[in-house]
Design an enzyme around this catalytic site. Structure first.
Site, PDB file in Angstrom:
ATOM      1  N   SER A 154       1.970  -9.919  -0.960  1.00  0.00           N
ATOM      2  CA  SER A 154       1.409  -8.512  -0.704  1.00  0.00           C
ATOM      3  C   SER A 154       1.643  -7.814   0.529  1.00  0.00           C
ATOM      4  O   SER A 154       1.645  -6.771   0.683  1.00  0.00           O
ATOM      5  CB  SER A 154      -0.209  -8.245  -1.053  1.00  0.00           C
ATOM      6  OG  SER A 154      -0.836  -9.281  -0.205  1.00  0.00           O
ATOM      7  N   LYS A 193       0.817  -1.187  -0.105  1.00  0.00           N
ATOM      8  CA  LYS A 193      -0.041  -0.093   0.249  1.00  0.00           C
ATOM      9  C   LYS A 193       0.898   1.183   0.015  1.00  0.00           C
ATOM     10  O   LYS A 193       0.462   2.062  -0.515  1.00  0.00           O
ATOM     11  CB  LYS A 193      -0.989   0.050   1.184  1.00  0.00           C
ATOM     12  CG  LYS A 193      -2.051  -0.955   0.914  1.00  0.00           C
ATOM     13  CD  LYS A 193      -3.202  -0.691   1.874  1.00  0.00           C
ATOM     14  CE  LYS A 193      -4.208  -1.712   1.519  1.00  0.00           C
ATOM     15  NZ  LYS A 193      -4.236  -3.079   1.917  1.00  0.00           N
ATOM     16  N   GLU A 211      -9.871   6.617   3.412  1.00  0.00           N
ATOM     17  CA  GLU A 211     -10.754   5.588   4.167  1.00  0.00           C
ATOM     18  C   GLU A 211      -9.855   4.314   4.563  1.00  0.00           C
ATOM     19  O   GLU A 211      -8.845   4.350   4.067  1.00  0.00           O
ATOM     20  CB  GLU A 211     -11.881   5.216   2.970  1.00  0.00           C
ATOM     21  CG  GLU A 211     -11.308   4.012   2.193  1.00  0.00           C
ATOM     22  CD  GLU A 211     -10.214   4.558   1.204  1.00  0.00           C
ATOM     23  OE1 GLU A 211     -10.302   5.523   1.016  1.00  0.00           O
ATOM     24  OE2 GLU A 211      -9.353   3.743   0.733  1.00  0.00           O
TER      25      GLU A 211
HETATM   26  C1  PLP Z   1      -5.052  -4.039   1.519  1.00  0.00           C
HETATM   27  C2  PLP Z   1      -4.513  -5.581   1.147  1.00  0.00           C
HETATM   28  C3  PLP Z   1      -4.755  -6.250   0.404  1.00  0.00           C
HETATM   29  C4  PLP Z   1      -5.982  -5.973  -0.566  1.00  0.00           C
HETATM   30  O1  PLP Z   1      -5.932  -4.900  -1.304  1.00  0.00           O
HETATM   31  P1  PLP Z   1      -5.712  -4.858  -2.955  1.00  0.00           P
HETATM   32  O2  PLP Z   1      -5.903  -3.533  -3.163  1.00  0.00           O
HETATM   33  O3  PLP Z   1      -6.604  -5.855  -3.488  1.00  0.00           O
HETATM   34  O4  PLP Z   1      -4.298  -4.947  -3.121  1.00  0.00           O
HETATM   35  C5  PLP Z   1      -4.098  -7.514   0.106  1.00  0.00           C
HETATM   36  N1  PLP Z   1      -2.990  -7.669   0.766  1.00  0.00           N
HETATM   37  C6  PLP Z   1      -2.291  -6.867   1.907  1.00  0.00           C
HETATM   38  C7  PLP Z   1      -1.045  -7.341   2.718  1.00  0.00           C
HETATM   39  C8  PLP Z   1      -3.117  -5.780   2.242  1.00  0.00           C
HETATM   40  O5  PLP Z   1      -2.916  -4.766   3.287  1.00  0.00           O
END
Ligand code: PLP
Length: 406
Positions: A391, A96, A118
């Site tokens: 992610s 993010k 948000e």
């Molecule tokens: C917020 C988040 C997601 C989901 O958000 P996307 O916009 O679909 O990437 C996935 N993995 C992690 C670790 C997150 O913090």
């Protein structure tokens, strides 16, 4: 389907990918969205902006992130080599920050002194509060009352970073309600306020802009896999909440039609509406994903048979949302990308497997991608490779998993 249609990844000037995307907002937000689009397009096509952003991504966020060959996980699958794109190693623990830094730079270029955002679980709120501290911008985060209760530590973290956290008591008191409140604030305070949206969602230009800021993931991964294995991967696998980490990985591979693009939605704990967050799951009698408009964009939205927005459930807050980014809807309908589901139980299995086999604790969101990655790898020869978008890190989820095991 015509090939040109499959590979087209630039939306039209109004932000449509086919019938998806666009800008479905009250009149008062049209002008600010136009202004934002113009500023973004100027930044996108100039060099200064990227020079500044790339330097921050490197020195502040920790890019490039490694592409790690997960040998024990690969051996466990018994097929293709599994590589992990380590977004979990970034500052604040997830992808993010890539988007938050990009948009904060835009806010500064637009001379906005106040940033609003948000947040659901608090991950995007923390990333936003972080970049606002870095740039000396005022920061206000909208968060549903239910999420404030569940994510007390992230609320404290945001306040520590100097942000004001506003609790939203409307509706189901979760992410959807926080977004409504943030949009309302923006409509009232556009003259000095920048709305920093957290995923590849919302009205144009957000889905395009967020994708551009997250595409650094796929650009790096493409170079890294070519130098590690000498060829393109057979598949890319990523979890999909709003869809920003997935589209960021997929985008630089869209034209490589032999690379499978696989998005993993939250299958939750059952098939009926309210038990999952799988927007492409259309079968259930109680309702499911259908094309509709939510929060400014046309996409697949979970709805009951009367068209009311469906509630959702997932073990991971980051995947727990009723709509999906419009570009994913487009890639789904034209067949370029595939979307599958992992249940809460699958995610827990991926969480533990990754911890035990690789010494890496993934976020529960990320964990959804691990069991399908093993299945896909198993069907491929050992000299092929696949990439899992890692992610985020799982520190935030350890307590939740511990409580489940008690
Ligand atoms: C917020 C988040 C997601 C989901 O958000 P996307 O916009 O679909 O990437 C996935 N993995 C992690 C670790 C997150 O913090």
């Amino acid at each position: 389907m015509k090939k040109t249609q499959i590979t087209r990844s630039e939306p039209d000037e109004h932000g449509h990918w086919g019938r998806f995307g666009g800008r479905y907002v009250p009149e008062i937000l049209v002008a600010p969205l136009e202004e934002l689009t113009e500023e973004f397009m100027r930044a996108r096509h100039g060099n200064n902006f990227w020079r500044e952003l790339n330097q921050l991504l490197r020195d502040y966020a920790g890019r490039p992130t490694p592409l790690f060959h997960a040998e024990r996980l690969s051996a466990h699958a018994g097929g293709a080599q599994i590589y992990l794109k380590r977004e979990d190693l970034l500052h604040t623990g997830a992808h993010k920050i890539n988007n938050a830094l990009g948009q904060a730079l835009l806010a500064r270029r637009m001379r906005k002194q106040r940033v609003i955002a948000e947040t659901g679980a608090g991950q995007h709120g923390v990333a936003t509060a972080t970049v606002c501290a870095l740039f000396g911008l005022r920061c206000v985060i909208y968060m549903g009352a239910e999420d404030v209760r569940r994510q007390a530590l992230n609320v404290f973290r945001m306040r520590l970073l100097g942000a004001e956290v506003i609790t939203v008591n409307a509706g189901t008191r979760t992410l959807k309600d926080a977004i409504n409140e943030a949009l309302r604030d923006w409509a009232t305070n556009v003259h000095d306020t920048y709305y920093l949206l957290g995923s590849a969602l919302g009205p144009h230009p957000y889905p395009l802009m967020v994708r551009e800021f997250q595409s650094v993931i796929g650009r790096e991964a493409r170079e890294q896999i070519l130098s590690a294995s000498g060829k393109l991967p057979r598949a890319l696998i990523a979890c999909v909440g709003g869809g920003s980490n997935a589209i960021g990985l997929f985008h630089p591979f869209i034209a490589d039609e032999r690379v499978r693009l696989i998005g993993v939605e939250a299958g939750g704990r059952g098939d009926s509406l309210g038990e999952h967050a799988a927007r492409f799951h259309t079968a259930a009698k109680s309702g499911g994903g259908r094309v509709g408009v939510l929060q400014g964009t046309m996409s697949y939205v979970l709805q009951d048979p009367n068209g009311q927005i469906g509630t959702t459930h997932s073990i991971s807050a980051g995947l727990d949302y009723s709509a999906i980014g419009p570009e994913h809807a487009f890639l789904h309908d034209n067949g370029r990308a595939e979307y599958i589901r992992s249940s809460d139980a699958d995610a827990l299995e991926g969480f533990e497997l990754c911890a035990k086999l690789e010494g890496i604790i993934p976020a529960l969101e990320t964990s959804h991608a691990i069991p399908p990655a093993i299945r896909v790898a198993r069907q491929l020869p050992k000299d092929d490779a696949i990439i899992v978008n890692f992610s985020g890190r799982g520190d935030k989820d350890v307590q939740l998993v511990a409580d489940l095991k008690r």
